[in-house]
Design an enzyme around this catalytic site. Structure first.
Site, PDB file in Angstrom:
ATOM      1  N   LYS A   1       0.862  -1.191   0.000  1.00  0.00           N
ATOM      2  CA  LYS A   1       0.000   0.000   0.000  1.00  0.00           C
ATOM      3  C   LYS A   1       0.888   1.227   0.000  1.00  0.00           C
ATOM      4  O   LYS A   1       2.023   1.162   0.474  1.00  0.00           O
ATOM      5  CB  LYS A   1      -0.869   0.025   1.262  1.00  0.00           C
ATOM      6  CG  LYS A   1      -2.105   0.894   1.128  1.00  0.00           C
ATOM      7  CD  LYS A   1      -3.188   0.156   0.381  1.00  0.00           C
ATOM      8  CE  LYS A   1      -4.380   1.018   0.074  1.00  0.00           C
ATOM      9  NZ  LYS A   1      -5.508   0.182  -0.394  1.00  0.00           N
TER      10      LYS A   1
ATOM     11  N   ASP B   1      -7.032   4.298  -4.493  1.00  0.00           N
ATOM     12  CA  ASP B   1      -7.693   4.107  -3.195  1.00  0.00           C
ATOM     13  C   ASP B   1      -8.298   5.485  -2.884  1.00  0.00           C
ATOM     14  O   ASP B   1      -8.540   6.258  -3.831  1.00  0.00           O
ATOM     15  CB  ASP B   1      -6.683   3.661  -2.122  1.00  0.00           C
ATOM     16  CG  ASP B   1      -7.355   3.159  -0.840  1.00  0.00           C
ATOM     17  OD1 ASP B   1      -7.765   1.992  -0.803  1.00  0.00           O
ATOM     18  OD2 ASP B   1      -7.497   3.938   0.133  1.00  0.00           O
TER      19      ASP B   1
END
Ligand code: NDP
Ligand code: 2IT
Length: 450
Positions: free
Chosen positions: A130, A170
Site C-alpha cells: 500500500k 484508493d
C-alpha cells in the site's frame, strides 16, 4: 498445544505494539488476524517454528519520501510519500495509493497488511502493499494534482514495476491521478510498461469493469451471504456510507439486484432519500463536478441532508454497506444498527468496523462480510487488468464482470469452508483470515527464510 498458540499470538501482538508505537490502526489489523489464527497455529505449529507468523507482521520494505511541488500561486508545498511493500510470497507487491491528509505510516501499514490476505483470497498471484501521501486533493486544481502526481512518481518509479510492485487507486486516487502517475512513469522510463499501474484509462491499457469492480464485487459477495441463508437483496432497505468509487458502484449494483438504497454520505454529512437514491445525480456531483453530497437536495428537494457523516448509521436498514473509511462504525453505531433491525453488514471500505463493533455484529448473529473478502473485487480486477496488459489484449466488459463474479463467489466459498473447517462456522472474519493466511504461509515455507 492450545495454550501455546494463544500465548504465542498474545506475546507477538505485544511485540508488534511495542516496536510499532503510535500506529493504532496497524495494531488493530494485526490483533484481529492473530486472534483468528490461533486454531490454525494449534494444528500447524510449524508456522510459528519457521518464523512465518513473525515475518508476516513485518513489512519486507517500507519507503518514506519527500514530495515537493508548487501550487498555482507559486507557493512551495512539501508532502510525505509512502510505499509499504509488505509481502511478495505469492506475487509482485500489489495495492492502492491513498491521497488523504490523515495518511501516516501506521495507516499505510494496516492497509498493506490487510492487502496480503485479501490478495491471497482472490486466488490470483499478487503480493501485498500500500502507499500514498498526506496530500489533500480536495480543492486542488487539475494542474496542482498533476504536478503533485509527477513529483510523487519521480521518486516512486524506482521502487515499482510490473513484476515488482503494482500500485492502483484508493481514497483520493482515481482515474485522473492514475493517468498523471502513468504519464510520468512512462516519461522517466521511456517505455510503455502498461502493467506497472492498474485502474488506468481505457485508452491506455485500462480494463473494462475495473472502475465498477470493488462496488459490484461487494454486492456479488453480499448476495452470496444472503443466498446461503435463503435471502436476497429484493426489497431490502440498504444504506451505503461514502460516495466515492466504491460506494457509487455498490449502490448501482445493489439497485440492479432489487435493493432499495436510501442513504449515502461524504465526510461532511449524509443524504436520506426515502424514494431511493438517484445514482446518476451522485455520479454527476462526485465524478464530474467534484462537489459535496449536500448538492443532492438541490436536484431532489424531497430528500433530506444531515450534517455529520456518523448519523447515517441511525437510519433503519436491512443491509449496511460501510464504503467510506476505517473505523467508521464503532460499538455504539453497531448496537444502533442491530437495534434498528439490520441483518447484514458487508464491508466495502478497509477495516470500517472497530473490533468492538465487529463483536457486536457477530454476537448478535448479523451476517458479517469482512473487508478482506467483501471488497477484494477491486484488486482482483486489477490483477485481471495486469493479465490483459501482459497478453496485450482486452476482454469485454461482460467477460471481466463474469470473472469478477466468479472470484467473489469463490472467496465466499473459501472463507466459509475455512471457518467451518477450523470450528468457527459462519464467522467469515476468521474464515477469510485463515483462508488468506494459509496460502501465503505455505508459499513462505516453500521459499525459506527470506
Ligand atoms: P474515494 O476517494 O473515491 O471515496 C471515499 C469516500 O469516503 C468519499 O465519499 C469520502 O468523503 C469518504 N471518506 C474518506 N475519508 C473519510 C473520512 N475520514 N471520514 C468520512 N468519510 C470519509 O475512495 P474509494 O471509494 O476508492 O475508497 C473507499 C474505501 O474503500 C476506502 O476504505 C478504501 O481503502 C476502500 N477500497 C477501495 C478500493 C478501490 O478499488 N478503490 C478497493 C477496496 C477497498 P469526502 O469526499 O468528503 O472525503
Ligand atoms: O484496498 C484495495 O484493495 C484497493 N484500494 C485496490 C488495490 C488495487 O491494487 O487494485
Amino acid at each position: 498445544m492450545t495454550g501455546n498458540a494463544k500465548k504465542y499470538c498474545d506475546e507477538l501482538y505485544k511485540r508488534v505494539v511495542a516496536r510499532n508505537a503510535n500506529e493504532p490502526e496497524f495494531h488493530q489489523a494485526v490483533q484481529e488476524v492473530l486472534e483468528s489464527l490461533v486454531t490454525v497455529l494449534e494444528k500447524h505449529p510449524e508456522y510459528i517454528e519457521l518464523g512465518i507468523v513473525e515475518s508476516i507482521v513485518e513489512p519486507e520494505r517500507q519507503i518514506i519520501f519527500r514530495v515537493p511541488w508548487t501550487d498555482d500561486t507559486g507557493n512551495i508545498r512539501i508532502n510525505r510519500g509512502f510505499r509499504v511493500q509488505f509481502n511478495s510470497a505469492i506475487g509482485p507487491y500489489k495495492g492502492g495509493l491513498r491521497f488523504h491528509p490523515s495518511v501516516n505510516v501506521g495507516i499505510m501499514k494496516f492497509l498493506g497488511f490487510e492487502q496480503i490476505f485479501k490478495n491471497s483470497l482472490t486466488g490470483l498471484p499478487i503480493g501485498g502493499s500500500k502507499g500514498g501521501s498526506d496530500f489533500d486533493p480536495k480543492g486542488k486544481s487539475d494542474a496542482e494534482v498533476m504536478r503533485f502526481c509527477q513529483s510523487f512518481m519521480t521518486e516512486l518509479y524506482r521502487h515499482i514495476g510490473q513484476d515488482v510492485d503494482v500500485p492502483a487507486g484508493d481514497i483520493g486516487v482515481g482515474g485522473r491521478e492514475i493517468g498523471f502517475l502513468f504519464g510520468q512513469f512512462k516519461r522517466i522510463k521511456n517505455a510503455f510498461e502498461a502493467g506497472v499501474l492498474t485502474g488506468k484509462g481505457l485508452l491506455y491499457g485500462g480494463s473494462l469493469a475495473r472502475k465498477q469492480a470493488t462496488g459490484y464485487g461487494l454486492i456479488y459477495f453480499a448476495d452470496e451471504m444472503l443466498k446461503a441463508k435463503g435471502m436476497s437483496f429484493a426489497d431490502k432497505t440498504v444504506i451505503v456510507s461514502g460516495s466515492g468509487n466504491v460506494s457509487i458502484y455498490a449502490v448501482e449494483k445493489a439497485q440492479q439486484v432489487g435493493g432499495k438504497v436510501v442513504a449515502m454520505s461524504d465526510s461532511n454529512g449524509y443524504i436520506y432519500d426515502a424514494d431511493g437514491i438517484k445514482i446518476d445525480t451522485i455520479k454527476q456531483i462526485k465524478e464530474v463536478d467534484r462537489k459535496r453530497i449536500s448538492e443532492y437536495i438541490k436536484a431532489h428537494p424531497t430528500a433530506e441532508y444531515h450534517t455529520g457523516c456518523e448519523g447515517i448509521w441511525t437510519m433503519a436498514c436491512d443491509i449496511a454497506l460501510p464504503c467510506a473509511t476505517q473505523n467508521e462504525i464503532n460499538e455504539a453505531d453497531a448496537k444502533i444498527l442491530v437495534n434498528n433491525g439490520c441483518k447484514v453488514v458487508a464491508e466495502g471500505a478497509n477495516m470500517p468496523t472497530t473490533l468492538e463493533g465487529t463483536k457486536v455484529f457477530l454476537d448478535n448473529g448479523i451476517l458479517f462480510g469482512p473487508a478482506k473478502a467483501a471488497n477484494a473485487g477491486g484488486v482482483a480486477t486489477s490483477a485481471l487488468e495486469m493479465s490483459q496488459n501482459s497478453m496485450r489484449l482486452s476482454w469485454t466488459f461482460e467477460e471481466v464482470d463474469a470473472k469478477l463474479k466468479n472470484i467473489m463467489i469463490n472467496i465466499f466459498k473459501n472463507a466459509s469452508s475455512a471457518a467451518e473447517e477450523y470450528g468457527h462456522k459462519d464467522n467469515l472474519v476468521v474464515g477469510a483470515n485463515i483462508a488468506g493466511f494459509v496460502k501465503v504461509a505455505e508459499a513462505m515455507r516453500a521459499q525459506g527464510l527470506v
